[in-house]
Motif scaffolding. Structure first.
Motif, PDB file in Angstrom:
ATOM      1  N   GLY A  17      -0.407   3.748   8.887  1.00  0.00           N
ATOM      2  CA  GLY A  17      -1.810   3.475   9.163  1.00  0.00           C
ATOM      3  C   GLY A  17      -2.689   4.645   8.773  1.00  0.00           C
ATOM      4  O   GLY A  17      -2.242   5.648   8.212  1.00  0.00           O
ATOM      5  N   ASP A  18      -3.937   4.528   9.103  1.00  0.00           N
ATOM      6  CA  ASP A  18      -4.957   5.488   8.711  1.00  0.00           C
ATOM      7  C   ASP A  18      -5.047   6.632   9.717  1.00  0.00           C
ATOM      8  O   ASP A  18      -5.398   6.420  10.874  1.00  0.00           O
ATOM      9  CB  ASP A  18      -6.299   4.772   8.604  1.00  0.00           C
ATOM     10  CG  ASP A  18      -7.420   5.665   8.124  1.00  0.00           C
ATOM     11  OD1 ASP A  18      -7.139   6.791   7.659  1.00  0.00           O
ATOM     12  OD2 ASP A  18      -8.580   5.235   8.212  1.00  0.00           O
TER      13      ASP A  18
ATOM     14  N   SER B 203      -6.817   9.428   8.753  1.00  0.00           N
ATOM     15  CA  SER B 203      -7.853  10.266   8.143  1.00  0.00           C
ATOM     16  C   SER B 203      -8.804  10.876   9.172  1.00  0.00           C
ATOM     17  O   SER B 203      -9.239  12.017   9.014  1.00  0.00           O
ATOM     18  CB  SER B 203      -8.630   9.488   7.086  1.00  0.00           C
ATOM     19  OG  SER B 203      -9.283   8.369   7.655  1.00  0.00           O
TER      20      SER B 203
ATOM     21  N   ASP C 212       4.962  15.055   4.813  1.00  0.00           N
ATOM     22  CA  ASP C 212       5.086  14.131   3.686  1.00  0.00           C
ATOM     23  C   ASP C 212       5.930  14.696   2.548  1.00  0.00           C
ATOM     24  O   ASP C 212       6.443  13.942   1.727  1.00  0.00           O
ATOM     25  CB  ASP C 212       3.704  13.725   3.171  1.00  0.00           C
ATOM     26  CG  ASP C 212       3.040  12.699   4.070  1.00  0.00           C
ATOM     27  OD1 ASP C 212       3.741  12.070   4.887  1.00  0.00           O
ATOM     28  OD2 ASP C 212       1.817  12.522   3.948  1.00  0.00           O
TER      29      ASP C 212
ATOM     30  N   VAL D 267       2.179   7.172   6.059  1.00  0.00           N
ATOM     31  CA  VAL D 267       1.909   6.225   4.976  1.00  0.00           C
ATOM     32  C   VAL D 267       0.769   5.307   5.380  1.00  0.00           C
ATOM     33  O   VAL D 267       0.563   5.029   6.557  1.00  0.00           O
ATOM     34  CB  VAL D 267       3.174   5.404   4.605  1.00  0.00           C
ATOM     35  CG1 VAL D 267       4.266   6.314   4.044  1.00  0.00           C
ATOM     36  CG2 VAL D 267       3.689   4.614   5.787  1.00  0.00           C
ATOM     37  N   ARG D 268       0.021   4.847   4.374  1.00  0.00           N
ATOM     38  CA  ARG D 268      -1.119   3.959   4.647  1.00  0.00           C
ATOM     39  C   ARG D 268      -0.683   2.587   5.142  1.00  0.00           C
ATOM     40  O   ARG D 268      -1.331   1.982   5.986  1.00  0.00           O
ATOM     41  CB  ARG D 268      -1.973   3.807   3.398  1.00  0.00           C
ATOM     42  CG  ARG D 268      -2.767   5.036   3.033  1.00  0.00           C
ATOM     43  CD  ARG D 268      -3.603   4.822   1.786  1.00  0.00           C
ATOM     44  NE  ARG D 268      -2.791   4.479   0.626  1.00  0.00           N
ATOM     45  CZ  ARG D 268      -2.197   5.361  -0.176  1.00  0.00           C
ATOM     46  NH1 ARG D 268      -2.322   6.635   0.054  1.00  0.00           N
ATOM     47  NH2 ARG D 268      -1.474   4.967  -1.208  1.00  0.00           N
ATOM     48  N   ASP D 269       0.417   2.076   4.556  1.00  0.00           N
ATOM     49  CA  ASP D 269       0.854   0.726   4.899  1.00  0.00           C
ATOM     50  C   ASP D 269       2.346   0.591   4.588  1.00  0.00           C
ATOM     51  O   ASP D 269       2.980   1.523   4.072  1.00  0.00           O
ATOM     52  CB  ASP D 269       0.032  -0.320   4.140  1.00  0.00           C
ATOM     53  CG  ASP D 269      -0.004  -0.073   2.640  1.00  0.00           C
ATOM     54  OD1 ASP D 269       0.994   0.411   2.071  1.00  0.00           O
ATOM     55  OD2 ASP D 269      -1.047  -0.369   2.024  1.00  0.00           O
TER      56      ASP D 269
ATOM     57  N   GLU E 182       3.457   1.177   0.925  1.00  0.00           N
ATOM     58  CA  GLU E 182       3.646   2.581   0.554  1.00  0.00           C
ATOM     59  C   GLU E 182       4.985   3.104   1.075  1.00  0.00           C
ATOM     60  O   GLU E 182       5.693   3.835   0.379  1.00  0.00           O
ATOM     61  CB  GLU E 182       2.505   3.445   1.080  1.00  0.00           C
ATOM     62  CG  GLU E 182       2.639   4.901   0.660  1.00  0.00           C
ATOM     63  CD  GLU E 182       1.520   5.793   1.165  1.00  0.00           C
ATOM     64  OE1 GLU E 182       1.690   7.023   1.073  1.00  0.00           O
ATOM     65  OE2 GLU E 182       0.491   5.287   1.665  1.00  0.00           O
TER      66      GLU E 182
END
Length: 114
Positions: free
Chosen positions: A73-74, A76, A93, A101-103, A106
């Protein structure tokens, strides 16, 4: 998603510390998972404040059990708010145990890369 990834339900109580996480980790390890995909929404805000030690404790528990942890998920907002957290995300990472990871796509791509 691959069979060796345990997908955590995005609903449920936020995980505040390692004791909250042990059922998930145990179920994943018992099922033969090599990775746990944990949605950002399941993490308590304490995880994102490195001074609490929660993130380090959780990451260490996964390393001890030899199960990878993918935070999905996000993040940021948390990266923007903390240089220390941003640096930890970047270092994680690069490693083999904790990824952000974003999703799930990824995550799948990273796992396919080896």
């Amino acid at each position: 998603m691959r069979d060796d990834v345990f997908l955590c339900d995005p609903g449920g109580t936020p995980l505040r510390d390692t004791s909250d996480l042990m059922d998930i980790l145990g179920e994943a390890a018992w099922g033969g998972a090599r990775w746990v995909a944990l949605p950002v929404a399941r993490l308590h805000d304490d995880f994102f404040s490195l001074r609490t030690g929660v993130a380090g404790e959780i990451a260490q528990k996964f390393v001890n059990y030899r199960v990878g942890l993918a935070i999905v998920g996000d993040v940021s907002r948390h990266v923007a708010a903390s240089t220390a957290f941003r640096d930890w995300v970047r270092e994680s990472d690069r490693g083999r145990h904790v990824w952000f990871v974003r999703d799930l796509a990824e995550l799948e791509a990273r796992l396919a890369d080896g």
